[in-house]
Design an enzyme around this catalytic site. Sequence first.
Site, PDB file in Angstrom:
ATOM      1  N   ASP A 114      50.256  39.190  39.881  1.00 27.10           N
ATOM      2  CA  ASP A 114      50.352  39.481  38.347  1.00 27.10           C
ATOM      3  C   ASP A 114      50.100  38.185  37.440  1.00 27.10           C
ATOM      4  OD1 ASP A 114      51.592  40.949  36.447  1.00 27.10           O
ATOM      5  OD2 ASP A 114      52.832  39.262  36.079  1.00 27.10           O
ATOM      6  N   GLU A 140      48.329  44.394  42.207  1.00 26.45           N
ATOM      7  CA  GLU A 140      48.851  43.419  41.876  1.00 26.45           C
ATOM      8  C   GLU A 140      48.601  42.439  43.036  1.00 26.45           C
ATOM      9  OE1 GLU A 140      50.755  43.342  37.018  1.00 26.45           O
ATOM     10  OE2 GLU A 140      52.028  43.406  39.106  1.00 26.45           O
TER      11      GLU A 140
END
Length: 224
Positions: A43, A115
């Site tokens: 992320d 992610e």
Amino acid sequence: MNLEENIKYTFKNKKLLEEALTHKSYANENGVKSNEKLEFLGDSILEFISSKYLYSKFPKLNEGELTKLRATVVCEESLYEVAKKHNISEYIKVGHSENLNGGREKPAILADSIEAIIAAIYFDGGLDKAEEFIINNLEEAIDIASRNVGQKDYKTVLQEELQKNGDINLEYKIIAETGPDHDKTFTAEVVLEGDALAQGVGKSKKLAEMQAAKKALEIINKKN
């Protein structure tokens, strides 16, 4: 693994890819590592690389416009589309009950896996390879989103569209929150005069509301 052909990256350490595709429900049932920590790092890498790319590609945009553009692109919906493009649902490992509940197709789970894959690529091949994966998969979404920079956001457009015939009572409600505190996903519902119009999902309440407004506008445009 065919997935490596799909994402155009071959792992030297295959265990990293395996970990990136292991949802916590499967990890808890089988005593292995889940992809949560990779997702956490991925992320941050995604936000950094996308910020750097937007900063270089759009030198005339101000900070607010760049932030809005990044939020439009770096969201669950975009990452879910990347996951679908690479058929991640075929490879992700979920627990038995999660599988019965359609976990392999859930947008949040699939978006999180992207992610995690970003972080796995970073550990395996370095930041340049992670950047290559991110740009290759989000460049089109960035191009589309950049065409609307400086224009009114979806909530404003929806408000104006519905107010054409007089005052209205339009409100947004957060109807669900999922995920750990550091990485929550919100579901918002846009309501007109007590009737639900549409729902949206996002990594912040604001983004979830924006997605709900976008969906409502799409529904209205189809009817017109």
